[in-house]
Design a protein around this motif. Sequence first.
Motif, PDB file in Angstrom:
ATOM      1  N   GLY A 187      49.086  33.682  26.427  1.00  0.00           N
ATOM      2  CA  GLY A 187      49.632  33.584  27.779  1.00  0.00           C
ATOM      3  C   GLY A 187      49.865  34.944  28.387  1.00  0.00           C
ATOM      4  N   LYS A 188      50.358  35.868  27.577  1.00  0.00           N
ATOM      5  CA  LYS A 188      50.612  37.225  28.060  1.00  0.00           C
ATOM      6  C   LYS A 188      49.307  37.899  28.461  1.00  0.00           C
ATOM      7  CE  LYS A 188      52.720  41.534  26.472  1.00  0.00           C
ATOM      8  NZ  LYS A 188      53.338  42.201  25.325  1.00  0.00           N
ATOM      9  N   HIS A 189      48.252  37.715  27.621  1.00  0.00           N
ATOM     10  CA  HIS A 189      46.951  38.304  27.928  1.00  0.00           C
ATOM     11  C   HIS A 189      46.348  37.680  29.184  1.00  0.00           C
ATOM     12  CE1 HIS A 189      46.439  39.588  23.439  1.00  0.00           C
ATOM     13  NE2 HIS A 189      47.270  40.364  24.109  1.00  0.00           N
ATOM     14  N   MET A 190      46.552  36.369  29.336  1.00  0.00           N
ATOM     15  CA  MET A 190      46.063  35.656  30.522  1.00  0.00           C
ATOM     16  C   MET A 190      46.698  36.226  31.788  1.00  0.00           C
ATOM     17  SD  MET A 190      44.355  33.022  31.826  1.00  0.00           S
ATOM     18  CE  MET A 190      44.429  31.645  32.976  1.00  0.00           C
ATOM     19  N   ASP A 191      48.019  36.445  31.734  1.00  0.00           N
ATOM     20  CA  ASP A 191      48.726  37.002  32.897  1.00  0.00           C
ATOM     21  C   ASP A 191      48.170  38.373  33.263  1.00  0.00           C
ATOM     22  OD1 ASP A 191      50.308  34.774  33.015  1.00  0.00           O
ATOM     23  OD2 ASP A 191      52.035  35.694  32.015  1.00  0.00           O
ATOM     24  N   ALA A 192      47.929  39.212  32.243  1.00  0.00           N
ATOM     25  CA  ALA A 192      47.418  40.559  32.499  1.00  0.00           C
ATOM     26  C   ALA A 192      46.004  40.506  33.099  1.00  0.00           C
ATOM     27  CB  ALA A 192      47.415  41.369  31.206  1.00  0.00           C
ATOM     28  N   ALA A 193      45.157  39.613  32.555  1.00  0.00           N
ATOM     29  CA  ALA A 193      43.786  39.493  33.062  1.00  0.00           C
ATOM     30  C   ALA A 193      43.773  38.983  34.497  1.00  0.00           C
ATOM     31  CB  ALA A 193      42.973  38.563  32.158  1.00  0.00           C
ATOM     32  N   MET A 194      44.616  37.988  34.781  1.00  0.00           N
ATOM     33  CA  MET A 194      44.667  37.431  36.133  1.00  0.00           C
ATOM     34  C   MET A 194      45.204  38.439  37.136  1.00  0.00           C
ATOM     35  SD  MET A 194      43.227  34.591  36.325  1.00  0.00           S
ATOM     36  CE  MET A 194      43.704  34.387  38.049  1.00  0.00           C
ATOM     37  N   LYS A 195      46.141  39.277  36.716  1.00  0.00           N
ATOM     38  CA  LYS A 195      46.651  40.319  37.627  1.00  0.00           C
ATOM     39  C   LYS A 195      45.515  41.255  38.029  1.00  0.00           C
ATOM     40  CE  LYS A 195      50.206  43.878  38.144  1.00  0.00           C
ATOM     41  NZ  LYS A 195      49.293  44.838  38.792  1.00  0.00           N
ATOM     42  N   LEU A 196      44.673  41.623  37.049  1.00  0.00           N
ATOM     43  CA  LEU A 196      43.543  42.495  37.332  1.00  0.00           C
ATOM     44  C   LEU A 196      42.557  41.821  38.296  1.00  0.00           C
ATOM     45  CD1 LEU A 196      41.826  45.032  36.822  1.00  0.00           C
ATOM     46  CD2 LEU A 196      40.898  43.888  34.792  1.00  0.00           C
ATOM     47  N   GLU A 243      34.802  30.647  41.677  1.00  0.00           N
ATOM     48  CA  GLU A 243      34.454  30.564  40.246  1.00  0.00           C
ATOM     49  C   GLU A 243      35.715  30.350  39.392  1.00  0.00           C
ATOM     50  OE1 GLU A 243      31.697  33.317  38.651  1.00  0.00           O
ATOM     51  OE2 GLU A 243      30.254  33.076  40.308  1.00  0.00           O
ATOM     52  N   LEU A 244      36.829  30.916  39.825  1.00  0.00           N
ATOM     53  CA  LEU A 244      38.084  30.637  39.113  1.00  0.00           C
ATOM     54  C   LEU A 244      38.458  29.160  39.264  1.00  0.00           C
ATOM     55  CD1 LEU A 244      40.309  33.762  39.961  1.00  0.00           C
ATOM     56  CD2 LEU A 244      39.408  33.140  37.724  1.00  0.00           C
ATOM     57  N   ALA A 245      38.256  28.624  40.484  1.00  0.00           N
ATOM     58  CA  ALA A 245      38.565  27.216  40.727  1.00  0.00           C
ATOM     59  C   ALA A 245      37.709  26.319  39.843  1.00  0.00           C
ATOM     60  CB  ALA A 245      38.356  26.877  42.202  1.00  0.00           C
ATOM     61  N   ALA A 246      36.441  26.696  39.681  1.00  0.00           N
ATOM     62  CA  ALA A 246      35.542  25.916  38.828  1.00  0.00           C
ATOM     63  C   ALA A 246      35.991  25.955  37.368  1.00  0.00           C
ATOM     64  CB  ALA A 246      34.116  26.446  38.962  1.00  0.00           C
ATOM     65  N   ALA A 247      36.660  27.047  37.012  1.00  0.00           N
ATOM     66  CA  ALA A 247      37.154  27.186  35.629  1.00  0.00           C
ATOM     67  C   ALA A 247      38.548  26.584  35.457  1.00  0.00           C
ATOM     68  CB  ALA A 247      37.181  28.669  35.239  1.00  0.00           C
ATOM     69  N   GLY A 248      39.083  25.974  36.530  1.00  0.00           N
ATOM     70  CA  GLY A 248      40.384  25.317  36.437  1.00  0.00           C
ATOM     71  C   GLY A 248      41.559  26.208  36.783  1.00  0.00           C
ATOM     72  N   ILE A 249      41.277  27.336  37.447  1.00  0.00           N
ATOM     73  CA  ILE A 249      42.350  28.260  37.845  1.00  0.00           C
ATOM     74  C   ILE A 249      42.399  28.321  39.364  1.00  0.00           C
ATOM     75  CG2 ILE A 249      43.233  30.621  37.715  1.00  0.00           C
ATOM     76  CD1 ILE A 249      41.618  30.888  35.068  1.00  0.00           C
ATOM     77  N   GLN A 250      43.506  27.896  39.932  1.00  0.00           N
ATOM     78  CA  GLN A 250      43.642  27.805  41.386  1.00  0.00           C
ATOM     79  C   GLN A 250      44.424  29.004  41.916  1.00  0.00           C
ATOM     80  OE1 GLN A 250      42.413  24.861  42.998  1.00  0.00           O
ATOM     81  NE2 GLN A 250      42.597  26.091  44.864  1.00  0.00           N
ATOM     82  N   LEU A 251      43.817  29.760  42.860  1.00  0.00           N
ATOM     83  CA  LEU A 251      44.523  30.857  43.507  1.00  0.00           C
ATOM     84  C   LEU A 251      45.241  30.343  44.742  1.00  0.00           C
ATOM     85  CD1 LEU A 251      42.005  33.858  43.377  1.00  0.00           C
ATOM     86  CD2 LEU A 251      43.857  33.310  41.814  1.00  0.00           C
ATOM     87  N   LYS A 252      46.434  30.899  44.991  1.00  0.00           N
ATOM     88  CA  LYS A 252      47.202  30.508  46.180  1.00  0.00           C
ATOM     89  C   LYS A 252      47.687  31.772  46.872  1.00  0.00           C
ATOM     90  CE  LYS A 252      51.031  27.651  47.794  1.00  0.00           C
ATOM     91  NZ  LYS A 252      52.137  26.742  47.405  1.00  0.00           N
ATOM     92  N   ASP A 253      47.195  31.992  48.111  1.00  0.00           N
ATOM     93  CA  ASP A 253      47.592  33.160  48.888  1.00  0.00           C
ATOM     94  C   ASP A 253      48.839  32.830  49.689  1.00  0.00           C
ATOM     95  OD1 ASP A 253      45.367  34.733  48.100  1.00  0.00           O
ATOM     96  OD2 ASP A 253      44.095  33.580  49.485  1.00  0.00           O
ATOM     97  N   GLY A 254      49.854  33.710  49.612  1.00  0.00           N
ATOM     98  CA  GLY A 254      51.101  33.493  50.357  1.00  0.00           C
ATOM     99  C   GLY A 254      51.672  34.798  50.863  1.00  0.00           C
ATOM    100  N   ALA A 255      52.824  34.698  51.536  1.00  0.00           N
ATOM    101  CA  ALA A 255      53.437  35.882  52.136  1.00  0.00           C
ATOM    102  C   ALA A 255      53.836  36.906  51.072  1.00  0.00           C
ATOM    103  CB  ALA A 255      54.659  35.456  52.941  1.00  0.00           C
ATOM    104  N   GLU A 256      54.161  36.427  49.891  1.00  0.00           N
ATOM    105  CA  GLU A 256      54.580  37.332  48.811  1.00  0.00           C
ATOM    106  C   GLU A 256      53.414  37.830  47.961  1.00  0.00           C
ATOM    107  OE1 GLU A 256      57.770  38.284  48.489  1.00  0.00           O
ATOM    108  OE2 GLU A 256      58.203  37.091  50.266  1.00  0.00           O
ATOM    109  N   GLY A 257      52.169  37.454  48.349  1.00  0.00           N
ATOM    110  CA  GLY A 257      51.013  37.850  47.570  1.00  0.00           C
ATOM    111  C   GLY A 257      50.277  36.639  47.023  1.00  0.00           C
ATOM    112  N   THR A 258      49.371  36.874  46.076  1.00  0.00           N
ATOM    113  CA  THR A 258      48.561  35.805  45.507  1.00  0.00           C
ATOM    114  C   THR A 258      49.096  35.408  44.130  1.00  0.00           C
ATOM    115  OG1 THR A 258      46.629  36.625  46.695  1.00  0.00           O
ATOM    116  CG2 THR A 258      46.217  35.130  44.852  1.00  0.00           C
ATOM    117  N   THR A 259      49.243  34.105  43.920  1.00  0.00           N
ATOM    118  CA  THR A 259      49.654  33.587  42.625  1.00  0.00           C
ATOM    119  C   THR A 259      48.562  32.642  42.104  1.00  0.00           C
ATOM    120  OG1 THR A 259      50.819  31.752  43.689  1.00  0.00           O
ATOM    121  CG2 THR A 259      52.107  33.733  43.175  1.00  0.00           C
TER     122      THR A 259
END
Length: 495
Positions: free
Chosen positions: A443-452, A475-491
């Motif tokens: 999970g920690k490695h996933m967080d670091a990779a996603m931040k990059l 391509e992230l969505a196809a892999a099951g990872i959903q990006l969400k853009d907001g006022a505080e940044g992307t999660t």
Amino acid sequence: MALYNQQKLRLYNSIASEKQEFVPIHEGRVGMYVCGPTVYSNVHLGNCRTFISFDMIYRYLSHLGYKVRYVRNITDAGHLTDDADQGEDKISKKARLEKLEPMEVVQQYTLDFHNVMKRFNSLPPSIEPTATGHIVEQIEIIKTIIEKGYAYERNGSIYFDVLKFNEDHQYGRLSGRNLEDMIANTRELAAQSEKENPQDFALWKKASPQHIMRWPSPWGDGFPGWHLECTVMSSKYLGETFDLHGGGMDLKFPHHECEIAQGEAAHGHSPVNYWMHANMLTLEGKKMSKSTGNSILPEELFTGENDFMEKAFSPAVVRFFMMQAHYRSVLDFSNDAILAAEKGLHRLQEAISLLDHLKVSSSSSIDIPAWVQKCYDAMNDDFNTPILIAELFEGAKMIHSINESNETITQSDLELFQETIHAFLYDVLGVKSASENEDATSGKHMDAAMKLIIDLRATARARKDFETSDKIRDELAAAGIQLKDGAEGTTFTTK
């Protein structure tokens, strides 16, 4: 039959200065109170050691079959900067320096404390009361102590009369201090205080005009004394006399001594049957101190971002390292020591992984029940985790011996062996299993990779390279990872 009926637990009672057989007030039930953190800064490693020690004690009592009510408070008011009756409230001072509301400070550092303890795999207490949530009860107990003649008012503050109390009771019994000696050593200070005697301590302090945290009382606006909250919350949730009270060795005097005095003054009898104290943590042979730079925060250990250790260490390794010393012993934190603990934990976990592959036989050549009892004997001797860990390593040797030689084990003994080694390493010592640690690391490695990846996408969008930006998102969505853009940044979230 519950295990506590089969195992005789002896623990070191600080007030008796000896090991005693543990007999709870109510059979099968234990009331345990531990002094919690003052939430004005990040919890430091020394505090963590105390809370991890009592988590281990809580776990073992529960393992024996006791129904434990574990109360650990949050000090969010009344703790002054010099740990006495003068100075500024630690939380108020932090709030003033950072231009925050005191409860913002409390919330921030309470969350930090909970997060750190969760990473150390510590179980939450049964009840976690706060000082500010029990102001009314603190005022009421002060009234009782005044009525019984053990407290007096001076300029809107209420002080506990130690000399009066000592006429009927014994002040200093827990810490082994003689009141006459204490008075002789502090006589010069008497004229500098509104207290009748320097040993007297505050039950309620009058709030100065600039004091942020204040409550109305019969004596005017003020705030409770640091010692009072624990007396109130422990007696409210555990009764006027309860089984176990724990905390760090540094709290023995004056905090716990004052708790005893308050409890006996208010209720007429001793508040606690067994007092337990965990010892301090040093760093490379020296006392941990922020002012000298000889300190390290848990997160700095987990990330490796510190000047003391050559690499990062998982919370499980740090916890296992702490368990290798008895809770009443000073423990020195060093790079070599924690490296050795990491290797030892890996050896244990490798041996445990072989258990499912051992061949069973019609007879056992190893006395498994005797080994099991040795594990219990270690914990029954004042929670002696170093001896328990030595027995677990003996268990690892037996696993290798059965796996590699002519030693044999029956199915029933194998099941007993598996159950015991898992119970003591994972349930009692509270060390996470290898698979749980791998999940946390992943999970920690996933967080670091996603931040990059999110940073790269943000750079592409800033250059108006929307083709690359959309490609990353799709391509992230196809892999099951959903990006969400907001006022505080992307999660991101995972499906």
